[in-house]
Structures are given as C-alpha cells and as structure tokens.
Scaffold this motif. Sequence first.
Motif, mmCIF file in Angstrom:
data_model
loop_
_atom_site.group_PDB
_atom_site.id
_atom_site.type_symbol
_atom_site.label_atom_id
_atom_site.label_comp_id
_atom_site.label_asym_id
_atom_site.label_seq_id
_atom_site.Cartn_x
_atom_site.Cartn_y
_atom_site.Cartn_z
ATOM 1 N N PRO A 130 4.770 43.405 -16.887
ATOM 2 C CA PRO A 130 4.995 42.801 -15.567
ATOM 3 C C PRO A 130 4.463 41.379 -15.441
ATOM 4 O O PRO A 130 4.826 40.668 -14.511
ATOM 5 C CB PRO A 130 4.276 43.762 -14.605
ATOM 6 C CG PRO A 130 3.278 44.467 -15.449
ATOM 7 C CD PRO A 130 3.887 44.590 -16.813
ATOM 8 N N SER B 273 2.826 48.259 -16.976
ATOM 9 C CA SER B 273 1.708 47.332 -16.863
ATOM 10 C C SER B 273 1.565 46.620 -18.197
ATOM 11 O O SER B 273 2.081 47.083 -19.226
ATOM 12 C CB SER B 273 0.402 48.056 -16.506
ATOM 13 O OG SER B 273 -0.062 48.798 -17.623
ATOM 14 N N ALA C 75 10.945 47.467 -20.033
ATOM 15 C CA ALA C 75 9.980 46.839 -19.131
ATOM 16 C C ALA C 75 8.833 47.823 -18.948
ATOM 17 O O ALA C 75 9.005 48.888 -18.351
ATOM 18 C CB ALA C 75 10.618 46.500 -17.790
ATOM 19 N N SER D 168 7.743 36.545 -16.961
ATOM 20 C CA SER D 168 8.779 36.051 -16.052
ATOM 21 C C SER D 168 9.761 35.223 -16.863
ATOM 22 O O SER D 168 9.428 34.709 -17.932
ATOM 23 C CB SER D 168 8.187 35.218 -14.908
ATOM 24 O OG SER D 168 7.736 33.961 -15.385
ATOM 25 N N ASP E 167 11.889 39.003 -13.032
ATOM 26 C CA ASP E 167 10.793 39.695 -13.698
ATOM 27 C C ASP E 167 11.296 40.593 -14.824
ATOM 28 O O ASP E 167 12.494 40.629 -15.142
ATOM 29 C CB ASP E 167 9.960 40.468 -12.675
ATOM 30 C CG ASP E 167 10.761 41.559 -11.953
ATOM 31 O OD1 ASP E 167 11.878 41.896 -12.408
ATOM 32 O OD2 ASP E 167 10.264 42.069 -10.932
#
Length: 321
Positions: free
Chosen positions: A188, A246, A243, A191, A230
């Motif tokens: 996370p 954390s 993804a 970007s 993201d």
Amino acid sequence: MTDAERLVRRASERGVTTLTLDSPHNRNALSVRLVQELYDGLDAAAKDPEIRAVVLTHTGGTFCAGADLGEATAAAPPAAPAPGSAGSGPAASGPAASEATPQSPTPQPSAPQSPASQSPTSPSPAGETAPGGPKGPGGPGASAPLGLARLLRTIVELPKPVVARVTGHVRAGGLGLLGACDIAVAGPGASFAFTEARLGLAPAVISMPLLPRLDPRAASRYYLTGERFDAVEAARIGLVTVAAGSDHEVDAALAPVLDGLRRASPQGLAESKRLVTAEVLRGFDRDTDALAERSARLFASDEAREGMTAFLERRDPAWAR
C-alpha cells in the motif's frame, strides 16, 4: 567495489537472486552507473545455473523515478525557453526528460498529482532523455529512448523470471521496469502515475512492455489524465500481479511465488517465459525505432520545454486551464 558502494546490491539465497536498487539520493533514478550495475546483475543471474529467478526491489520510498535528470541536464545541449515561459530556469538549459513524471516526495495514493509538486532542486523522474544524453551500455545514453528500450528488452528476454517487489512510488521509466517484469507484488505504500501528458510528452517506449498487460480503458484514463493510483488499482488494471494488504505482507505474498519458481526446472521456466512474453517481444521488434524517434521528437518540442520549465519552476504550464 564493495557491496556498500553499489547502487544495485546483489544477494542470492536458495536459487533466487535479489537485485536491490539502492540510490536513494536520486530516488533510484536510472543513472548511467545504476543501469550498468543492473545490467551486470541481470547478466550474472542469467549465467548462474543455480539461479531460478530474480527479484528486483529497492531501498527508500521510491522503486524507480525514471531517468537521472541531473545527468541528462549536464549532457544535453542548451535549449531556448519556450515562448511564453516564465524565464530561463533550469529547464531552459535543456533538461532531457522524455516520459518524465513528476513525483511528490509524500504522495497520497488516490489523489491526482500536479507537475508543480516537486522541488526544482530534487532529481526529476524521467523515462528517457534526449539524444546526446549520458552514454550507457550498448551505444546511446542509458536513459535515452533506445537505451531505455534495450534495458526493458533485456529484462523481458532474460531466460529467468524477474519478479518486482515494490513498496514505494513508481514513475516514468520505473513503470517501464515494472512492466518488463514477469510478476509484480506491491504494498500500500506504492503509488503509480503516468504524468507525461502534463509535460507535453508521452509514455512512448515504456508502452511496449506495458500496453500488452494493461486494461485498455484504464490505460486510456491514466495515460491521458496523469492521475495517481494505488496498488489495489494497479492490480485491477494489470500493472501489478498482487496488491498486498500491508507493506509488511509483501514478502508473505511473494513467498508462494518464489517457492513455485524454485520448484521449476531451468528449461521449463525459460520456455514458459518465452510463451508469455512473445507478444511483448513482437511489439519491441515492430515498434522500438518508431517509438524512440517519437520520444526524441516530443522532447525537442516547444511544448515539452515549456512543460519541463514550468515543472522545475513550480508553476502551471502555459496551456493549463
């Protein structure tokens, strides 16, 4: 050279070589030295019969910001400011930055990004530089359009899978590196943004490994708007594979991937990779020269000079409404 002096650190464990981009002072920009060390690491992994896969990761808050604009600026010939620009700031000296993507040091994953969000003294992320930029392996500058294409193709053609591990920001040529990898896991803290259009440029060369993987509607949106997105969105559109929930879970998400690669035979990996990269390589064969020429032409344009001047002067370009 000691490991502490390297810009690309190497480590191998149980058949996996990890290449860590470690040039945080310029946000892991594609300097001549970093690119050469990356080539060396990839070549060593390709030749080692004990290695099954390569992990490409990074230190600091940025995976890769693109080309090293400081090197490119020093090597590029002077250019006159664009008509209507606010003066002869740093960009008026010819910052070589095709496929450049400004990056805020502390971006929020979901907010669109302004080209004026970065200090003019910090290294600007850039995917390609103008002809005559820094010299790198194999001829033209390591950050020049053809040099960037060569680096991306090297990753795509490597007979061993390359897995990206991303916990920071990715821009411009860094997005090309990501697209060239076979598998990508992002946390996370990552970007992503294609802001070239905001600078009068286009993500030309990096499109070769990216467009075959990306959802077409998403590619249209993010190429044209320059919005930042993201890791969850990156996985949805095909830019990354997984993804993680954390940044601490990125390695847990990688574990089954690397376990599977360790269990595969060298021949099986190489031939399977050839199957899944065939379309990408056909694009390189067909489009490299034309896209490199387009990138160089865009960089030399008045609009690109105005876009880069405005970016470095932290103002809106003349066309902004």
